[in-house]
Design a protein around this motif. Structure first.
Motif, mmCIF file in Angstrom:
data_model
loop_
_atom_site.group_PDB
_atom_site.id
_atom_site.type_symbol
_atom_site.label_atom_id
_atom_site.label_comp_id
_atom_site.label_asym_id
_atom_site.label_seq_id
_atom_site.Cartn_x
_atom_site.Cartn_y
_atom_site.Cartn_z
ATOM 1 N N ILE A 61 43.856 -12.825 6.458
ATOM 2 C CA ILE A 61 44.015 -14.276 6.598
ATOM 3 C C ILE A 61 42.847 -14.994 5.923
ATOM 4 O O ILE A 61 41.690 -14.815 6.328
ATOM 5 N N PRO A 62 43.105 -15.823 4.903
ATOM 6 C CA PRO A 62 42.026 -16.586 4.259
ATOM 7 C C PRO A 62 41.440 -17.623 5.229
ATOM 8 O O PRO A 62 42.176 -18.376 5.863
ATOM 9 N N VAL A 63 40.113 -17.642 5.353
ATOM 10 C CA VAL A 63 39.435 -18.499 6.327
ATOM 11 C C VAL A 63 38.237 -19.172 5.665
ATOM 12 O O VAL A 63 37.535 -18.557 4.852
ATOM 13 N N ILE A 64 38.000 -20.450 6.028
ATOM 14 C CA ILE A 64 36.793 -21.170 5.610
ATOM 15 C C ILE A 64 36.159 -21.763 6.864
ATOM 16 O O ILE A 64 36.834 -22.435 7.653
ATOM 17 N N LEU A 65 34.866 -21.531 7.037
ATOM 18 C CA LEU A 65 34.128 -22.034 8.192
ATOM 19 C C LEU A 65 33.185 -23.142 7.733
ATOM 20 O O LEU A 65 32.403 -22.956 6.794
ATOM 21 N N THR A 66 33.284 -24.319 8.376
ATOM 22 C CA THR A 66 32.411 -25.449 8.036
ATOM 23 C C THR A 66 31.739 -25.967 9.299
ATOM 24 O O THR A 66 32.182 -25.688 10.423
ATOM 25 N N ASP A 67 30.662 -26.748 9.086
ATOM 26 C CA ASP A 67 30.063 -27.428 10.230
ATOM 27 C C ASP A 67 30.798 -28.744 10.453
ATOM 28 O O ASP A 67 31.751 -29.072 9.737
ATOM 29 N N GLU A 68 30.341 -29.510 11.428
ATOM 30 C CA GLU A 68 31.045 -30.747 11.763
ATOM 31 C C GLU A 68 30.929 -31.806 10.671
ATOM 32 O O GLU A 68 31.689 -32.769 10.649
ATOM 33 N N LYS A 69 29.973 -31.621 9.733
ATOM 34 C CA LYS A 69 29.836 -32.549 8.612
ATOM 35 C C LYS A 69 30.691 -32.142 7.413
ATOM 36 O O LYS A 69 30.719 -32.835 6.405
ATOM 37 N N GLY A 70 31.347 -31.002 7.518
ATOM 38 C CA GLY A 70 32.195 -30.544 6.424
ATOM 39 C C GLY A 70 31.506 -29.632 5.440
ATOM 40 O O GLY A 70 32.103 -29.241 4.430
ATOM 41 N N GLU A 71 30.252 -29.282 5.713
ATOM 42 C CA GLU A 71 29.534 -28.369 4.833
ATOM 43 C C GLU A 71 30.027 -26.941 5.078
ATOM 44 O O GLU A 71 30.115 -26.493 6.223
#
Length: 291
Positions: free
Chosen positions: A78-88
């Motif tokens: 499963i392709p996944v992207i993890l960001t912080d609450e600012k979108g970084e």
């Protein structure tokens, strides 16, 4: 009530069409249910992955870090992207190797696509902050969504090809039957026509006071019957083309028709001089039939 062959064929066609739709509907229903189950399982996996990520972020060393890492590393589809609450972007997994999460602007477009496909999962951290996990369907799930339509397309193409193949075979068989009947008709007409031509010759040579004009017209009609017989015998065969003057061929047909139509009707050729200069390769009996 007894059904004829055409009615039976119609019923068979409707039955085959019904079963084709039934197979297609069953395939779509089964595959859609399977897709929903897989999508639910993938979301559960991402939720577990998110929980493991939260525990890693808030770990104080007491937790079994190796086990948590095994959970995170266990996601291989499963392709996944993890960001912080600012979108970084903090990290990613199972993305195409062409993406660079640090410098590539395409990653933003990828996040938007993931957000449109599946609802992001928020991971609340102990310090009050949160991370956001974006994910998209695995390759297997994406292929399963398309598979039933591909399957129906192949089945539909096969049915269409089969229909045209059977139609061509049936038409070819009918043409052979018609050609055989035409040749047999020509053969059966040949005997009485030959006999009638003999009687015409007898009348010409005898002293029965039959007007010559009548004998000539009978002779013309017999020649016409012979021509019709020849036409029937040529059905289904490759026509032999011979060079003729176009005017002679047309004039012969026009003369025959004029002698047998009302005197109020006059059929004639225009631009006769032009026709006399034209030679064409035709099969004379068949060409006269068209005229």
């Amino acid at each position: 009530m007894k059904l004829n062959n055409y009615e039976i064929k119609g019923i068979i066609k409707v039955a085959l069409l019904f079963f084709a739709f039934l197979i297609g509907f069953s395939s779509l229903w089964f595959t859609n249910n399977l897709v929903k189950k897989l999508a639910s399982q993938e979301r559960d996996k991402i939720a577990t992955w998110a929980n493991a990520t939260r525990q890693i972020a808030s770990s104080d060393g007491d937790n079994d870090i190796n086990f948590i890492y095994e959970i995170i590393q266990g996601n291989t589809t499963i392709p996944v992207i993890l960001t912080d609450e600012k979108g970084e972007v903090i990290g990613s997994r199972n993305l195409d190797s062409t993406y660079n999460i640090v410098t590539d602007r395409k990653i933003e477009k990828k996040i938007e696509d993931m957000k449109a496909q599946n609802e992001p999962i928020e991971v609340l951290l102990e310090d009050g902050k949160k991370n956001i996990i974006y994910y998209e369907n695995s390759l297997l799930l994406s292929q399963l969504k398309v598979y039933p339509y591909f399957q129906l397309g192949v089945i539909g193409l096969f049915l269409v090809m089969s229909y045209f193949a059977f139609s061509y075979s049936r038409t070819s068989e009918q043409n052979k039957v018609w050609a055989g009947m035409s040749k047999e008709t020509a053969h059966q007409l040949g005997t009485p026509i030959s006999s009638l031509m003999g009687w015409v010759d007898y009348l010409k040579e005898s002293e029965n006071n039959v007007p010559q004009k009548v004998l000539d017209e009978i002779d013309h009609d017999m020649q016409r019957l012979s021509l019709i017989t020849e036409r029937f015998s040529k059905i289904g065969s490759e026509p032999t083309l011979v060079s003729y003057n176009l005017y002679d061929v047309l004039e012969e047909s026009v003369t025959y028709i004029n002698n047998r139509t009302s005197i109020k009707v006059d059929i004639s050729l225009k631009n006769e001089e032009l026709f006399k200069k034209v030679s064409v390769n035709v099969n004379k009996p068949l060409f006269a039939w068209v005229v």
